[in-house]
Design a protein around this motif. Structure first.
Motif, PDB file in Angstrom:
ATOM      1  N   ALA A   1       0.834  -1.207   0.000  1.00  0.00           N
ATOM      2  CA  ALA A   1       0.000   0.000   0.000  1.00  0.00           C
ATOM      3  C   ALA A   1       0.867   1.256   0.000  1.00  0.00           C
ATOM      4  O   ALA A   1       0.585   2.222  -0.703  1.00  0.00           O
ATOM      5  CB  ALA A   1      -0.917   0.009   1.214  1.00  0.00           C
ATOM      6  N   ALA A   2       1.954   1.223   0.784  1.00  0.00           N
ATOM      7  CA  ALA A   2       2.788   2.420   0.894  1.00  0.00           C
ATOM      8  C   ALA A   2       3.601   2.645  -0.373  1.00  0.00           C
ATOM      9  O   ALA A   2       3.769   3.783  -0.810  1.00  0.00           O
ATOM     10  CB  ALA A   2       3.711   2.300   2.095  1.00  0.00           C
ATOM     11  N   SER A   3       4.078   1.562  -0.980  1.00  0.00           N
ATOM     12  CA  SER A   3       4.899   1.747  -2.173  1.00  0.00           C
ATOM     13  C   SER A   3       4.022   2.228  -3.324  1.00  0.00           C
ATOM     14  O   SER A   3       4.501   2.771  -4.307  1.00  0.00           O
ATOM     15  CB  SER A   3       5.606   0.456  -2.556  1.00  0.00           C
ATOM     16  OG  SER A   3       4.683  -0.452  -3.101  1.00  0.00           O
ATOM     17  N   ALA A   4       2.726   2.015  -3.168  1.00  0.00           N
ATOM     18  CA  ALA A   4       1.812   2.427  -4.228  1.00  0.00           C
ATOM     19  C   ALA A   4       1.417   3.884  -4.089  1.00  0.00           C
ATOM     20  O   ALA A   4       0.658   4.411  -4.884  1.00  0.00           O
ATOM     21  CB  ALA A   4       0.553   1.565  -4.185  1.00  0.00           C
ATOM     22  N   GLN A   5       1.942   4.515  -3.045  1.00  0.00           N
ATOM     23  CA  GLN A   5       1.468   5.846  -2.713  1.00  0.00           C
ATOM     24  C   GLN A   5       2.117   6.897  -3.594  1.00  0.00           C
ATOM     25  O   GLN A   5       3.104   7.499  -3.240  1.00  0.00           O
ATOM     26  CB  GLN A   5       1.792   6.122  -1.239  1.00  0.00           C
ATOM     27  CG  GLN A   5       0.926   7.188  -0.627  1.00  0.00           C
ATOM     28  CD  GLN A   5      -0.517   6.764  -0.587  1.00  0.00           C
ATOM     29  OE1 GLN A   5      -0.808   5.589  -0.514  1.00  0.00           O
ATOM     30  NE2 GLN A   5      -1.410   7.712  -0.655  1.00  0.00           N
ATOM     31  N   VAL A   6       1.579   7.105  -4.779  1.00  0.00           N
ATOM     32  CA  VAL A   6       2.223   8.057  -5.672  1.00  0.00           C
ATOM     33  C   VAL A   6       1.478   9.370  -5.775  1.00  0.00           C
ATOM     34  O   VAL A   6       2.014  10.360  -6.225  1.00  0.00           O
ATOM     35  CB  VAL A   6       2.409   7.481  -7.092  1.00  0.00           C
ATOM     36  CG1 VAL A   6       3.375   6.323  -7.044  1.00  0.00           C
ATOM     37  CG2 VAL A   6       1.097   7.069  -7.677  1.00  0.00           C
ATOM     38  N   GLU A   7       0.202   9.387  -5.384  1.00  0.00           N
ATOM     39  CA  GLU A   7      -0.505  10.652  -5.556  1.00  0.00           C
ATOM     40  C   GLU A   7      -0.229  11.585  -4.383  1.00  0.00           C
ATOM     41  O   GLU A   7       0.544  11.281  -3.496  1.00  0.00           O
ATOM     42  CB  GLU A   7      -2.016  10.446  -5.773  1.00  0.00           C
ATOM     43  CG  GLU A   7      -2.611   9.219  -5.168  1.00  0.00           C
ATOM     44  CD  GLU A   7      -2.682   9.271  -3.685  1.00  0.00           C
ATOM     45  OE1 GLU A   7      -3.797   9.441  -3.195  1.00  0.00           O
ATOM     46  OE2 GLU A   7      -1.661   9.121  -2.981  1.00  0.00           O
TER      47      GLU A   7
ATOM     48  N   PRO B   1      -0.262  13.828  -1.019  1.00  0.00           N
ATOM     49  CA  PRO B   1      -0.633  13.489   0.348  1.00  0.00           C
ATOM     50  C   PRO B   1      -2.031  14.000   0.718  1.00  0.00           C
ATOM     51  O   PRO B   1      -2.645  13.477   1.629  1.00  0.00           O
ATOM     52  CB  PRO B   1       0.425  14.178   1.197  1.00  0.00           C
ATOM     53  CG  PRO B   1       1.444  14.707   0.275  1.00  0.00           C
ATOM     54  CD  PRO B   1       0.902  14.681  -1.100  1.00  0.00           C
TER      55      PRO B   1
ATOM     56  N   ALA C   1      -4.270  11.322   0.349  1.00  0.00           N
ATOM     57  CA  ALA C   1      -4.020  10.335   1.402  1.00  0.00           C
ATOM     58  C   ALA C   1      -4.783  10.711   2.667  1.00  0.00           C
ATOM     59  O   ALA C   1      -5.340   9.860   3.339  1.00  0.00           O
ATOM     60  CB  ALA C   1      -2.522  10.255   1.698  1.00  0.00           C
ATOM     61  N   GLU C   2      -4.821  11.988   2.942  1.00  0.00           N
ATOM     62  CA  GLU C   2      -5.580  12.466   4.099  1.00  0.00           C
ATOM     63  C   GLU C   2      -7.038  12.052   3.979  1.00  0.00           C
ATOM     64  O   GLU C   2      -7.640  11.542   4.904  1.00  0.00           O
ATOM     65  CB  GLU C   2      -5.540  14.003   4.179  1.00  0.00           C
ATOM     66  CG  GLU C   2      -4.173  14.565   4.451  1.00  0.00           C
ATOM     67  CD  GLU C   2      -3.649  14.148   5.801  1.00  0.00           C
ATOM     68  OE1 GLU C   2      -4.219  14.595   6.798  1.00  0.00           O
ATOM     69  OE2 GLU C   2      -2.694  13.367   5.846  1.00  0.00           O
TER      70      GLU C   2
ATOM     71  N   GLU D   1      -8.298   9.698   2.293  1.00  0.00           N
ATOM     72  CA  GLU D   1      -8.422   8.265   2.452  1.00  0.00           C
ATOM     73  C   GLU D   1      -8.407   7.879   3.924  1.00  0.00           C
ATOM     74  O   GLU D   1      -9.180   7.067   4.391  1.00  0.00           O
ATOM     75  CB  GLU D   1      -7.215   7.620   1.786  1.00  0.00           C
ATOM     76  CG  GLU D   1      -7.572   6.534   0.822  1.00  0.00           C
ATOM     77  CD  GLU D   1      -6.285   5.927   0.334  1.00  0.00           C
ATOM     78  OE1 GLU D   1      -6.101   4.744   0.622  1.00  0.00           O
ATOM     79  OE2 GLU D   1      -5.487   6.635  -0.288  1.00  0.00           O
ATOM     80  N   GLU D   2      -7.487   8.519   4.607  1.00  0.00           N
ATOM     81  CA  GLU D   2      -7.336   8.313   6.040  1.00  0.00           C
ATOM     82  C   GLU D   2      -8.664   8.541   6.754  1.00  0.00           C
ATOM     83  O   GLU D   2      -9.074   7.784   7.612  1.00  0.00           O
ATOM     84  CB  GLU D   2      -6.282   9.317   6.545  1.00  0.00           C
ATOM     85  CG  GLU D   2      -6.060   9.288   8.016  1.00  0.00           C
ATOM     86  CD  GLU D   2      -5.131   8.153   8.379  1.00  0.00           C
ATOM     87  OE1 GLU D   2      -4.857   8.014   9.543  1.00  0.00           O
ATOM     88  OE2 GLU D   2      -4.701   7.393   7.482  1.00  0.00           O
TER      89      GLU D   2
END
Lengths: 375, 503
Positions: A357-363, A365, A368-369, A371-372
């Motif tokens: 999941a973390a390595s896929a994090q390209v967009e 932040p 990401a918030e 999503e959080e």
């Protein structure tokens, strides 16, 4: 918590228990017993109110022992000295408790508990002190301190302080009734029925309080943060300002204080004196409780009750002649073994998923918030 | 020339995230092919797909002109693909020989045929110039040697296409030379090498072809002869890049940290620091240059309070802190970016938010009372760090071990920058992070300096040192051997001081 969250927490121990049942059934078959009958008997006997109460009585010291072990484990100290600490603590607490005669009950109980905790703290502190000043590994020191406590101090002093009694048991004097911990039977009877022979120890409330305090201190407090940081990475913790030696000693002292309480359920709620027949082995059993409960306050409670119940309910096997009760020892062993394996597998899977999941994090932040917030 | 690997239209989605967006990659047989991109550009995901660790959602994989679908690395290994991960997967207490054959042991009956294994490994070692003592325990070896074992491991399993994930990240310059020599020999033997890197000079030095990824897309396929490092950096980031230069002078008369004649002797009795003295003013950046292992680590640990002094004193904002604990010093404002983030900087199993207060856990802003940690405030702080420093993470509850190395570094740097430390000791603050983030870190350091930060900067990147510092110190064998004006020194001169060639 989400459904996956629940499954992840509960899944591994349930799988372990299920597999242990299977293995136990196999052993029963091999030893010539019918597992269905045997399990049926255990269930039938185990679901009686009296057995359940006995299970909780057994679970109370197991839980305290598990928490004592877990406190140290959270910072990677393998504190296997709970055994010696609680026996020594119970011995001195019984001596002091009997020596003071009759007192105002809360005061009497407070004196006994304080004695036990101080002795536990001192004995565990000794191991901590050896570790920080002489770099003695805590496994070595606590094993030796266990032997010194049980075979040395207690045996020696018991010989000197024992009282004459008609029983063959070598024992100290009785604690006056003002130092007895109240039973919870009247409260339980309000919602159930009259309870015969057994009394639910009031000390279970103390154990519950300790559990809550453990959870809060470890997970929410500054001290707990320092402790867990040291457990996760002692070098980073040191650089962050955690004093390594003081934290080691502090963890040992906290652990020792809880260890001192392990024998109190039996001393204050059941026996009221110390003798050679005082329960032993609770310290080591606590390691299994902490392990199965993953050093978690609630997890350890479930584990303690499960082990307590298995131990009490299995007595029926022998009574009915189905099988030796050692079958339960096998089951406990298998549960622990499978639990360790199941946790390791679950953890590995979580790590892989988290990494993916973390390595896929390209967009950005910002997303990401968002999503959080969803989870 | 034939094509070794052809990936077409590879798309990989993770919940809410597009990791790979229709990526095309063509690697010719027998070439060294570099894949560049920022942290989180999708390089690792793409390589994991090629190596069968994750299935693509869309797109096709062709290996040696045959279409393939891999459901596990085992299947990728069977067609001749091997991968060396960034973090090595070796058993420390086994020998080199045992590690290499682990999982692929030649057997004779039920016994391991060590003799055959040994002779095969010798052949491999000779063929590629990979020198190794097969009976050494792996735990005793240097990083470069461990990497060689990993390479031999995959060659032993018959790999013809080698994937190396940031192979130079863990190596010192001499070891990088050695690795490149090995890579050229492998290429000469007809192997194909795909390697991930974001050190542009290295990429330009070794690669035959370069594919640049940005935001999950393949944005360019270039030959090194046709581009400069600056071109590549702009392709990776998508915009023009600032340089590390510091402009106007902001030095004040307040001293942030002063070190007076300190000495450190290690446990073996060796003198590591001898009579070192200097001061860093608020608003000043003092750079420390030196070949690694010349006392920089001890200097940092001495200021932090971990390494005991055998002489001298340390002052923070005018107070003599020589006898203070690490915690007291940190509470006095001392910030710290460690050289090795895994060892000194992070709690890997702990979530991002807990790591975002590490070293500052006693500050009132993260506490709700003397006893309790204020989780909400800490999480807000973590989100702030994540946002401001572009830490790519699914959230503040993600364990830090799941983040890529560059993002871990950004978290460490961001944590110290966002907690208003002064002074700050930064050892290699931009190590392992991509050019875009590097520029952002420089910008942040400059801004903090303008606001009065006193920064002690230790770095192996001479351009970074010269560009950022107001004053440059050179350390050699535990002593400060030169004080230089960065405006007048060239990297070449600096190098001469560092090696002791200049007096």
């Amino acid at each position: 918590m989400t459904w996956t969250g629940v499954r992840r927490v509960v899944g591994p121990p349930l799988a372990a228990v299920g597999l242990a049942l299977l293995v136990a059934a196999l052993v029963l078959v091999v030893s010539g017993a019918d597992p269905i009958v045997a399990f049926g008997n255990i269930w039938e006997y185990g679901s009686r109110l009296e057995t359940v109460i006995e299970s909780f009585n057994r679970a109370t010291p197991l839980y305290l022992s598990g928490i004592a072990f877990a406190i140290a484990m959270r910072m990677n100290l393998f504190q296997i000295g709970v055994e010696g600490q609680y026996i020594l603590a119970a011995f001195f607490a019984a001596y002091v408790g009997a020596g003071v005669g009759s007192l105002f009950p809360p005061l009497h109980i407070a004196i006994i508990l304080a004695t036990a905790m101080i002795v536990g703290v001192a004995w565990a502190g000794l191991a901590g002190w050896m570790k920080v000043t002489r770099n003695v590994h805590e496994v070595i020191s606590t094993i030796m301190l266990n032997a010194i406590a049980v075979a040395g101090v207690v045996s020696f002093l018991l010989g000197r302080w024992k009282i004459e009694s008609e029983s063959l048991d070598t024992r100290l004097g009785d604690i006056a009734t003002t130092g007895w911990f109240p039973s919870l039977n009247p409260i339980v009877e309000l919602v159930t029925r009259e309870i015969k022979r057994v009394e639910l120890t009031g000390f279970i409330l103390v154990a519950a309080l300790v559990g809550v305090a453990y959870h809060l201190i470890i997970n929410r407090s500054r001290l707990g943060y320092d402790l867990r940081a040291t457990g996760a990475n002692p070098w980073a913790a040191e650089a962050s300002g955690v004093p390594p030696k003081r934290t080691i000693v502090l963890a040992m002292l906290l652990s020792g204080a809880v260890a001192g309480l392990v024998g109190m359920a039996d001393l204050l709620g059941d026996q009221h004196f110390y003798s050679l027949r005082f329960p032993q082995g609770l310290g080591f059993a606590g390691i299994a409780v902490a392990l199965l409960g993953r050093n978690h306050a609630v997890g350890a409670a479930v584990a303690a009750v499960a082990f307590g119940w298995l131990e009490r309910a299995s007595g029926v096997l022998e009574v009915r002649g189905d099988a030796p009760r050692e079958i339960v020892t096998i089951m406990v062993g298998v549960i622990i073994l499978f639990a360790v394996i199941a946790y390791a597998l679950a953890q590995r899977r979580r790590r892989i998923e988290a990494a993916a999941a973390a390595s896929a994090q390209v967009e950005s932040p910002a997303t990401a918030e968002a999503e959080e917030a969803d989870t | 020339m034939s094509v070794a690997v052809r990936l077409q239209g590879i798309t990989k989605r993770f919940p809410g995230v597009l990791a790979n967006d229709r990526i095309d990659l063509v690697v010719e047989a027998g070439e060294i092919h570099a894949i560049c991109g920022e942290n989180g550009a999708g390089k690792s995901t793409l390589m994991k797909i090629l190596y069968g660790m994750q299935p693509p959602d869309e797109g096709s994989i062709e290996v040696l002109e045959q279409e393939r679908t891999f459901s596990s690395p085992r299947e990728a290994i069977d067609v001749g693909i091997g991968m060396v991960h960034q973090h090595f997967m070796l058993a420390d207490n086994l020998t080199v020989l045992e590690n290499v054959i682990l999982g692929a042991e030649p057997s004779r009956g039920s016994l391991i045929d060590f003799a055959t294994a040994r002779s095969r490994l010798r052949e491999l070692g000779d063929a590629y110039g990979l020198e190794l003592d097969l009976d050494d325990a792996v735990g005793t070896l240097e990083v470069g040697e461990r990497q060689r074992i990993e390479i031999i491991k995959i060659l032993y399993r018959g790999a013809r296409i080698l994937i190396l994930d940031e192979p130079t990240a863990v190596l010192v310059p001499q070891e990088v030379e050695e690795l490149f020599r090995n890579m050229r020999e492998l290429k000469a033997e007809g192997h194909t090498i795909i390697f991930i890197d974001h050190k542009l000079d290295e990429v330009l030095a070794i690669a035959d072809t370069i594919t640049v990824l940005r935001q999950g897309r393949s944005v360019a396929r270039v030959k090194p002869a046709d581009v400069t490092a600056q071109d590549l950096a702009e392709l990776m980031v998508g915009s023009e890049l600032p340089t590390p230069e510091t402009r106007e002078v902001t030095i004040t008369d307040r001293t942030a940290v002063e070190v007076k004649g300190i000495s450190v002797v290690d446990e073996a009795g060796v003198t590591r620091l001898r009579d070192v003295g200097f001061s860093v003013q608020c608003g000043e950046i003092v750079g420390v240059a030196g070949v690694e292992g010349n006392g920089q680590g001890e200097l940092v640990e001495a200021i932090l309070g971990i390494a005991p002094l055998t002489g001298g004193s340390i002052h923070l904002h005018g107070d003599d802190v020589t006898g203070w604990s690490v915690r007291q010093r940190r509470e006095a404002g001392l910030g710290y970016i460690p050289e090795d983030r895994h060892r000194r900087g992070l709690l890997l199993p702990a979530p991002v938010w807990e790591n975002s207060i590490l070293g500052h856990q006693t500050r009132t802003r993260f506490l709700s009372s003397r006893v309790w940690i204020d989780e909400d405030a800490s999480k807000d702080h973590a989100s702030n760090v994540v946002e401001r420093f572009d830490v790519r993470t699914p959230g503040v509850h993600t364990p830090v071990h799941a983040l890529s190395g560059g993002n871990q570094q950004k978290l460490v740097v961001g944590r110290e920058m966002a907690t208003d430390c002064n002074p700050l000791i930064a050892a290699h603050p931009t190590r392992g992070i991509d050019v875009g983030s590097q520029a952002a870190v420089w910008e942040d350091l400059r801004r903090a300096r303008a606001e009065g930060l006193g920064l002690l900067l230790i770095s192996a990147d001479l351009e970074e040192l010269i560009g950022l510092s107001d004053t440059l110190l050179v350390m050699l064998r535990g002593e400060i051997v030169a004080r230089l004006d960065p405006a007048r020194v060239t990297p070449r001169e600096l190098g001469a001081y560092m090696t002791g060639a200049a007096a």
